[in-house]
Design a protein around this motif. Structure first.
Motif, mmCIF file in Angstrom:
data_model
loop_
_atom_site.group_PDB
_atom_site.id
_atom_site.type_symbol
_atom_site.label_atom_id
_atom_site.label_comp_id
_atom_site.label_asym_id
_atom_site.label_seq_id
_atom_site.Cartn_x
_atom_site.Cartn_y
_atom_site.Cartn_z
ATOM 1 N N ALA A 203 0.831 -1.201 0.000
ATOM 2 C CA ALA A 203 0.000 0.000 0.000
ATOM 3 C C ALA A 203 0.865 1.251 0.000
ATOM 4 O O ALA A 203 1.968 1.278 0.557
ATOM 5 N N ASP A 204 0.350 2.283 -0.663
ATOM 6 C CA ASP A 204 0.956 3.618 -0.645
ATOM 7 C C ASP A 204 2.344 3.664 -1.273
ATOM 8 O O ASP A 204 3.196 4.459 -0.859
ATOM 9 N N GLU A 205 2.562 2.814 -2.264
ATOM 10 C CA GLU A 205 3.823 2.834 -3.007
ATOM 11 C C GLU A 205 3.563 3.393 -4.411
ATOM 12 O O GLU A 205 2.782 2.827 -5.174
ATOM 13 N N PRO A 206 4.198 4.511 -4.773
ATOM 14 C CA PRO A 206 3.942 5.108 -6.089
ATOM 15 C C PRO A 206 4.379 4.242 -7.260
ATOM 16 O O PRO A 206 3.914 4.446 -8.384
ATOM 17 N N SER A 207 5.255 3.265 -7.024
ATOM 18 C CA SER A 207 5.736 2.418 -8.120
ATOM 19 C C SER A 207 4.751 1.325 -8.508
ATOM 20 O O SER A 207 4.919 0.683 -9.555
ATOM 21 N N VAL A 208 3.726 1.079 -7.691
ATOM 22 C CA VAL A 208 2.756 0.025 -7.997
ATOM 23 C C VAL A 208 1.982 0.398 -9.260
ATOM 24 O O VAL A 208 1.547 1.542 -9.435
ATOM 25 N N SER A 209 1.792 -0.572 -10.151
ATOM 26 C CA SER A 209 1.140 -0.296 -11.432
ATOM 27 C C SER A 209 -0.367 -0.146 -11.288
ATOM 28 O O SER A 209 -0.956 -0.548 -10.277
ATOM 29 N N VAL A 210 -0.969 0.419 -12.296
ATOM 30 C CA VAL A 210 -2.418 0.641 -12.311
ATOM 31 C C VAL A 210 -3.118 -0.642 -12.741
ATOM 32 O O VAL A 210 -2.703 -1.294 -13.702
ATOM 33 N N TYR A 211 -4.191 -1.007 -12.027
ATOM 34 C CA TYR A 211 -4.924 -2.213 -12.410
ATOM 35 C C TYR A 211 -5.697 -1.972 -13.700
ATOM 36 O O TYR A 211 -6.374 -0.955 -13.865
ATOM 37 N N ARG A 212 -5.567 -2.932 -14.615
ATOM 38 C CA ARG A 212 -6.342 -2.915 -15.861
ATOM 39 C C ARG A 212 -6.925 -4.304 -16.084
ATOM 40 O O ARG A 212 -6.206 -5.302 -16.001
ATOM 41 N N ALA A 213 -8.219 -4.338 -16.343
ATOM 42 C CA ALA A 213 -8.856 -5.617 -16.632
ATOM 43 C C ALA A 213 -8.375 -6.142 -17.977
ATOM 44 O O ALA A 213 -7.835 -5.395 -18.804
ATOM 45 N N ALA A 214 -8.593 -7.429 -18.207
ATOM 46 C CA ALA A 214 -8.137 -8.059 -19.447
ATOM 47 C C ALA A 214 -8.908 -7.551 -20.646
ATOM 48 O O ALA A 214 -10.082 -7.223 -20.563
ATOM 49 N N LYS A 215 -8.224 -7.512 -21.791
ATOM 50 C CA LYS A 215 -8.856 -7.270 -23.079
ATOM 51 C C LYS A 215 -8.809 -8.578 -23.861
ATOM 52 O O LYS A 215 -7.876 -9.375 -23.690
ATOM 53 N N PRO A 216 -9.780 -8.822 -24.727
ATOM 54 C CA PRO A 216 -9.743 -10.074 -25.509
ATOM 55 C C PRO A 216 -8.461 -10.181 -26.318
ATOM 56 O O PRO A 216 -8.059 -9.252 -27.003
ATOM 57 N N ARG A 217 -7.779 -11.320 -26.186
ATOM 58 C CA ARG A 217 -6.550 -11.551 -26.933
ATOM 59 C C ARG A 217 -6.254 -13.041 -26.920
ATOM 60 O O ARG A 217 -6.823 -13.796 -26.141
ATOM 61 N N SER A 218 -5.311 -13.461 -27.737
ATOM 62 C CA SER A 218 -5.016 -14.878 -27.851
ATOM 63 C C SER A 218 -3.953 -15.353 -26.884
ATOM 64 O O SER A 218 -3.799 -16.544 -26.658
ATOM 65 N N ARG A 219 -3.190 -14.415 -26.286
ATOM 66 C CA ARG A 219 -2.108 -14.808 -25.385
ATOM 67 C C ARG A 219 -2.396 -14.302 -23.979
ATOM 68 O O ARG A 219 -2.874 -13.205 -23.786
ATOM 69 N N ARG A 220 -2.044 -15.120 -22.981
ATOM 70 C CA ARG A 220 -2.158 -14.728 -21.589
ATOM 71 C C ARG A 220 -0.856 -14.134 -21.125
ATOM 72 O O ARG A 220 0.206 -14.546 -21.521
ATOM 73 N N ARG A 221 -0.983 -13.162 -20.202
ATOM 74 C CA ARG A 221 0.214 -12.662 -19.530
ATOM 75 C C ARG A 221 0.382 -13.409 -18.234
ATOM 76 O O ARG A 221 -0.521 -14.038 -17.731
ATOM 77 N N GLY A 222 1.559 -13.254 -17.652
ATOM 78 C CA GLY A 222 1.832 -13.909 -16.387
ATOM 79 C C GLY A 222 2.546 -15.209 -16.596
ATOM 80 O O GLY A 222 2.956 -15.564 -17.690
ATOM 81 N N ALA A 223 2.738 -15.943 -15.518
ATOM 82 C CA ALA A 223 3.461 -17.195 -15.581
ATOM 83 C C ALA A 223 2.552 -18.371 -15.360
ATOM 84 O O ALA A 223 2.981 -19.459 -15.079
#
Length: 223
Positions: A203-223
């Motif tokens: 919490a309260d860290e400016p480096s944390v990224s903005v949450y974005r929901a998924a968009k339709p695509r053929s590849r998943r991100r993450g591991a």
């Protein structure tokens, strides 16, 4: 609890950094390792980042994971020993880095999403020329770029050698600072916020990224 730290371990260097994280830290359940990584330090060559955001991926039991359908030449490292890096290419333009967790033969990994540069600022600035400092490592592709991680680093051992290492923080990170929520950009069943609230951040860290929901695509991100 993931990761008991031996105060006599090697790597007692740098401001705020404690002992180097050993393989036993990573050889735990991914849902224990992921939040335990918050506040730790990742050094790759001359640059050190304090991690502020991560995501957990549980391999063959996780529809959001690259390893959901079993090993492939790309994901084979995830089925190996804990503490190795899994680095993959996404959207045809970016590298993203994960660290393998759990038991050998059962894939799981933590995506390193964001952090704060705390060492090697001149090198980091050169790699992120024209980018505001807050955004140098704000997101997994930016983090990998700033650390200089690329495809040839996939399989690198973060628990052996000198170039890549994780260190514990000297000061304990209180549980009250840790937040959880849905993973960023994961579509389908793996993006179910109730079933997979597997993004962890401070919490309260400016480096944390903005949450974005998924968009339709053929590849998943993450591991």
């Amino acid at each position: 609890m993931a990761g008991q730290h031996d105060p006599t371990a090697q790597g007692l260097t740098g401001p705020g950094r404690g002992p180097r994280l050993e393989r036993s830290f990573f050889a735990e359940d991914v849902l224990d390792v992921a939040p335990a990584l918050l506040g730790t330090f990742l050094t790759v060559g001359p640059v050190t980042v304090r991690l502020t955001e991560v995501e957990a991926y549980a391999g063959e039991s996780d529809p959001g994971s690259h390893a959901f359908r079993g090993p492939t030449p790309r994901t084979q490292v995830m089925f190996g020993r804990a503490g190795h890096l899994y680095v993959y290419f996404t959207y045809g333009m970016h590298w993203c880095a994960n660290v393998v967790t759990g038991t050998e033969g059962h894939a799981s990994a933590v995506l390193l999403r964001a952090g704060e540069v705390v060492g090697g600022e001149e090198v980091a600035a050169g790699r992120r020329a024209g980018i505001a400092r807050r955004d140098w490592t704000r997101g997994p592709a930016r983090l990998a770029t700033t650390l200089g991680l690329r495809g040839e680093d996939s399989g690198a051992d973060a628990c052996g050698g000198d170039r890549i290492a994780f260190h514990a923080p000297v000061d304990h990170v209180p549980a009250s600072r840790i937040r959880t929520g849905p993973r960023v950009g994961v579509s389908g069943a793996g993006g179910d916020a109730a079933a997979y609230p597997w993004r962890f951040w401070l919490a309260d860290e400016p480096s944390v990224s903005v949450y974005r929901a998924a968009k339709p695509r053929s590849r998943r991100r993450g591991a």
